[in-house]
Design a protein around this motif. Structure first.
Motif, mmCIF file in Angstrom:
data_model
loop_
_atom_site.group_PDB
_atom_site.id
_atom_site.type_symbol
_atom_site.label_atom_id
_atom_site.label_comp_id
_atom_site.label_asym_id
_atom_site.label_seq_id
_atom_site.Cartn_x
_atom_site.Cartn_y
_atom_site.Cartn_z
ATOM 1 N N SER A 136 0.816 -1.215 0.000
ATOM 2 C CA SER A 136 0.000 0.000 0.000
ATOM 3 C C SER A 136 0.841 1.252 0.000
ATOM 4 O O SER A 136 1.862 1.331 0.688
ATOM 5 C CB SER A 136 -0.909 0.024 1.232
ATOM 6 N N VAL A 137 0.401 2.203 -0.776
ATOM 7 C CA VAL A 137 1.029 3.522 -0.852
ATOM 8 C C VAL A 137 0.129 4.462 -0.064
ATOM 9 O O VAL A 137 -1.072 4.536 -0.327
ATOM 10 C CB VAL A 137 1.105 3.969 -2.327
ATOM 11 N N ILE A 138 0.700 5.152 0.940
ATOM 12 C CA ILE A 138 -0.123 5.942 1.856
ATOM 13 C C ILE A 138 0.341 7.392 1.897
ATOM 14 O O ILE A 138 1.551 7.652 1.946
ATOM 15 C CB ILE A 138 -0.014 5.350 3.284
ATOM 16 N N GLY A 139 -0.587 8.328 1.878
ATOM 17 C CA GLY A 139 -0.206 9.731 2.029
ATOM 18 C C GLY A 139 -1.406 10.658 1.982
ATOM 19 O O GLY A 139 -2.248 10.523 1.096
ATOM 20 N N ILE A 140 -1.493 11.588 2.937
ATOM 21 C CA ILE A 140 -2.620 12.512 2.935
ATOM 22 C C ILE A 140 -2.575 13.462 1.745
ATOM 23 O O ILE A 140 -3.593 13.992 1.323
ATOM 24 C CB ILE A 140 -2.737 13.363 4.242
ATOM 25 N N GLY A 141 -1.362 13.661 1.203
ATOM 26 C CA GLY A 141 -1.234 14.555 0.050
ATOM 27 C C GLY A 141 -1.940 14.022 -1.186
ATOM 28 O O GLY A 141 -2.195 14.766 -2.145
ATOM 29 N N MET A 142 -2.268 12.735 -1.176
ATOM 30 C CA MET A 142 -2.947 12.124 -2.326
ATOM 31 C C MET A 142 -4.310 12.736 -2.592
ATOM 32 O O MET A 142 -4.795 12.718 -3.702
ATOM 33 C CB MET A 142 -3.183 10.641 -2.016
ATOM 34 N N LEU A 183 10.218 5.459 -6.307
ATOM 35 C CA LEU A 183 9.355 6.236 -7.202
ATOM 36 C C LEU A 183 8.866 7.519 -6.530
ATOM 37 O O LEU A 183 8.841 8.577 -7.157
ATOM 38 C CB LEU A 183 8.162 5.376 -7.627
ATOM 39 N N TYR A 184 8.477 7.438 -5.277
ATOM 40 C CA TYR A 184 7.910 8.617 -4.613
ATOM 41 C C TYR A 184 8.956 9.424 -3.837
ATOM 42 O O TYR A 184 8.619 10.216 -2.963
ATOM 43 C CB TYR A 184 6.749 8.202 -3.696
ATOM 44 N N GLY A 211 -3.018 11.291 -10.319
ATOM 45 C CA GLY A 211 -1.968 10.546 -11.017
ATOM 46 C C GLY A 211 -1.068 9.693 -10.154
ATOM 47 O O GLY A 211 -0.140 9.068 -10.662
ATOM 48 N N VAL A 212 -1.309 9.652 -8.821
ATOM 49 C CA VAL A 212 -0.444 8.848 -7.960
ATOM 50 C C VAL A 212 -0.596 7.373 -8.308
ATOM 51 O O VAL A 212 0.394 6.647 -8.469
ATOM 52 C CB VAL A 212 -0.767 9.088 -6.463
ATOM 53 N N ALA A 213 -1.838 6.928 -8.470
ATOM 54 C CA ALA A 213 -2.072 5.518 -8.789
ATOM 55 C C ALA A 213 -1.478 5.175 -10.154
ATOM 56 O O ALA A 213 -0.781 4.175 -10.302
ATOM 57 C CB ALA A 213 -3.574 5.223 -8.770
ATOM 58 N N ALA A 214 -1.703 6.040 -11.118
ATOM 59 C CA ALA A 214 -1.210 5.766 -12.470
ATOM 60 C C ALA A 214 0.300 5.574 -12.469
ATOM 61 O O ALA A 214 0.825 4.647 -13.097
ATOM 62 C CB ALA A 214 -1.602 6.908 -13.402
ATOM 63 N N SER A 215 1.027 6.434 -11.742
ATOM 64 C CA SER A 215 2.487 6.307 -11.752
ATOM 65 C C SER A 215 2.917 5.019 -11.050
ATOM 66 O O SER A 215 3.901 4.390 -11.451
ATOM 67 C CB SER A 215 3.153 7.543 -11.139
ATOM 68 N N ALA A 216 2.182 4.615 -10.019
ATOM 69 C CA ALA A 216 2.512 3.353 -9.330
ATOM 70 C C ALA A 216 2.337 2.170 -10.275
ATOM 71 O O ALA A 216 3.212 1.298 -10.367
ATOM 72 C CB ALA A 216 1.622 3.166 -8.096
ATOM 73 N N PHE A 217 1.232 2.147 -11.008
ATOM 74 C CA PHE A 217 0.962 1.024 -11.905
ATOM 75 C C PHE A 217 2.030 0.940 -12.998
ATOM 76 O O PHE A 217 2.503 -0.133 -13.346
ATOM 77 C CB PHE A 217 -0.425 1.147 -12.541
ATOM 78 N N THR A 266 -8.682 1.366 -3.346
ATOM 79 C CA THR A 266 -8.165 2.680 -2.993
ATOM 80 C C THR A 266 -9.054 3.338 -1.951
ATOM 81 O O THR A 266 -10.217 2.979 -1.794
ATOM 82 C CB THR A 266 -8.137 3.638 -4.208
ATOM 83 N N SER A 267 -8.468 4.265 -1.195
ATOM 84 C CA SER A 267 -9.249 5.177 -0.377
ATOM 85 C C SER A 267 -8.684 6.549 -0.690
ATOM 86 O O SER A 267 -7.782 6.674 -1.515
ATOM 87 C CB SER A 267 -9.086 4.844 1.110
ATOM 88 N N GLU A 268 -9.187 7.557 0.000
ATOM 89 C CA GLU A 268 -8.709 8.924 -0.245
ATOM 90 C C GLU A 268 -7.206 9.084 -0.059
ATOM 91 O O GLU A 268 -6.570 9.873 -0.732
ATOM 92 C CB GLU A 268 -9.387 9.835 0.778
ATOM 93 N N ILE A 269 -6.652 8.315 0.887
ATOM 94 C CA ILE A 269 -5.241 8.530 1.218
ATOM 95 C C ILE A 269 -4.409 7.264 1.026
ATOM 96 O O ILE A 269 -3.308 7.155 1.543
ATOM 97 C CB ILE A 269 -5.067 9.048 2.664
ATOM 98 N N LYS A 270 -4.928 6.300 0.255
ATOM 99 C CA LYS A 270 -4.216 5.020 0.145
ATOM 100 C C LYS A 270 -4.555 4.306 -1.158
ATOM 101 O O LYS A 270 -5.685 4.347 -1.627
ATOM 102 C CB LYS A 270 -4.653 4.146 1.328
ATOM 103 N N ILE A 271 -3.528 3.662 -1.738
ATOM 104 C CA ILE A 271 -3.767 2.741 -2.847
ATOM 105 C C ILE A 271 -3.185 1.405 -2.417
ATOM 106 O O ILE A 271 -2.019 1.341 -2.026
ATOM 107 C CB ILE A 271 -2.987 3.174 -4.113
#
Ligand code: ASP
Ligand code: MG
Length: 417
Positions: A355-361, A411-412, A366-372, A387-392
């Motif tokens: 899981s990728v976590i961050g309130i800035g999301m 990546l991040y 495009g956060v999910a797209a770059s992860a994929f 996904t949720s507001e702050i997590k993929i």
């Protein structure tokens, strides 16, 4: 005067020398002018030993007697630390849960705190006495000792901090804070200075084992600023008393975080199993037919993905359960086959969730797209996404876990220089 809660986990009170060391940490804060309430765990390994004894006598033992036995580990350390403090000239006494009292519900072995009357504590603190409180325990409606579930002294500490209006709850442990990911997988992982309650909740429930999840929920609800730090630092190190920038990670409201990162951390949890039901009838009530029997069997379902059916007759449904419940879940679903009406069932027992976590999301596209894209470039196949507001979260084969975590961490921009 400002109040402070200091909580010490099992490795921090593992033997008499470590307890003396804890006493020096407490002394530092008393001398800095705080009224201090300390919460202690049992010495490391002690609770496991006590649990083992109850199991050896009877696997289906009386939960009230289990609590009477396992709560004793904390009683021992509370008394020992009070003695160690007295020995270095600090006025201190031990408190058991029932003496405060910390009132819980009746769920012995996994009780929840329902009320803490902090008035007696506050009175003694004001008289200059350090309170050394046995964590992990309270008193149930049946007037008997109740414990809060494994790892529960974190929750005791946060709840006490809320009850006495402490300025901060310091959680002393054997690591010096919360990291961007597991440093054993990514040696370049960095310690985070600040993490929001919401992010920490995601990290804690996704396998970053620093804090009991319930303690983070409680900290968020009551706004208890919680500071994760190491008891293995030298108690006399002047940096430790620096209120602006002591080493550790502050878990706080996001308003206190000035520089909001898009991604704060990468968490992973092992031991996920995937189950797919193929060609399930696409009609109202099917999801209930699948998930109600699983819930009744006490199987915790996590990610759920359902397809839109092409012709409106059948669909596929995929979800995850803990690996330990995989076989049981398959049996339950085979038993419910007639009621659900699927054509076949497939499963895989050896997966991980990264899981990728961050309130800035919330404010970044495009956060999910770059992860994929990054995962695809490493040939990592994604089996499910939520996904949720702050997590993929993505589900992948466990063989790729480390590669995925490392890839996303770089990546991040989370790698230390
Ligand atoms: N001693 C208890 C346990 O090992 C509670 C704690 O340490 O938080 O689970
Ligand atoms: Mg713990």
């Amino acid at each position: 005067m400002a109040r402070l809660v200091m909580k010490f986990g099992g490795t921090s009170v593992a033997d008499i020398d470590r307890i003396r060391n804890v006493a020096r940490h407490v002394k530092r804060e008393v001398e800095a002018g705080y009224e201090v309430a300390v919460v202690v765990s049992a010495m490391s390994g002690k609770t496991n030993e006590l649990v083992g004894w109850t199991r050896a006598l009877a696997p289906m033992h009386d939960a009230r007697e289990y609590d009477a036995v396992v709560a004793s580990g904390e009683q021992v350390t509370s008394g020992l630390l009070a003695i160690a403090l007295q020995e270095i000239g600090i006025n201190a006494r031990s408190w058991q849960g029932w003496q405060i009292p910390i009132k819980t519900d009746g769920a012995h072995g996994a009780a929840r705190i329902v009320d803490i009357d902090g008035s007696k504590l506050v009175e003694r603190l004001a008289q200059g006495q350090v309170a050394v409180i046995a964590g992990f325990q309270g008193i149930g409606p049946d007037n008997r000792i109740a414990t809060l579930g494994r790892g529960g002294s974190d929750t005791s500490a946060v709840a006490i901090a809320a009850a006495i209006g402490a300025e901060r709850c310091d959680i002393y442990t054997d690591v010096d804070g919360v990291y961007t990911t597991d440093p054993r997988i990514v040696p370049k992982a960095k310690r985070l200075d600040r993490v929001s309650y919401e992010e920490m909740l995601e990290m804690a429930s996704l396998g970053a084992k620093v804090l009991q999840v319930r303690s983070v929920e409680l900290a968020m609800v009551h706004g208890v600023r919680t500071f994760v730090r190491s008891s293995f630092d030298d108690p006399a190190d002047p940096r430790l008393g620096d209120p602006r920038n002591p080493p550790g990670t502050l878990i706080c409201d996001e308003d206190e975080i000035v520089e909001k990162q898009v991604v704060t951390g990468i968490a992973y949890s092992k031991d996920e199993a995937q189950i797919s039901l193929r060609e399930v009838a696409d009609k109202p009530g099917v999801a209930a037919a699948v998930f109600v029997p699983l819930a009744e069997a006490n199987i915790n379902v996590d990610m759920i993905v359902q397809n839109v059916s092409e012709d409106g007759t059948t669909t596929d449904m995929t979800f995850t359960v803990p690996t330990t419940d995989f076989d049981r879940a398959l049996k339950v679903l085979e038993g419910a086959r007639a009621a659900i009406g699927y054509v076949n069932i497939q499963g895989s027992g050896d997966l991980v969730k990264v899981s990728v976590i961050g309130i800035g999301m919330r404010s970044h596209a495009g956060v999910a797209a770059s992860a994929f894209k990054a995962l695809a470039s490493k040939g990592i196949n994604i089996r499910a996404i939520t996904t949720s507001e702050i997590k993929i979260s993505i589900l992948i084969d466990s063989a790729y876990a480390e590669l995925a975590v490392r890839t996303l961490h770089s990546l991040y921009g989370l790698d230390a220089a």
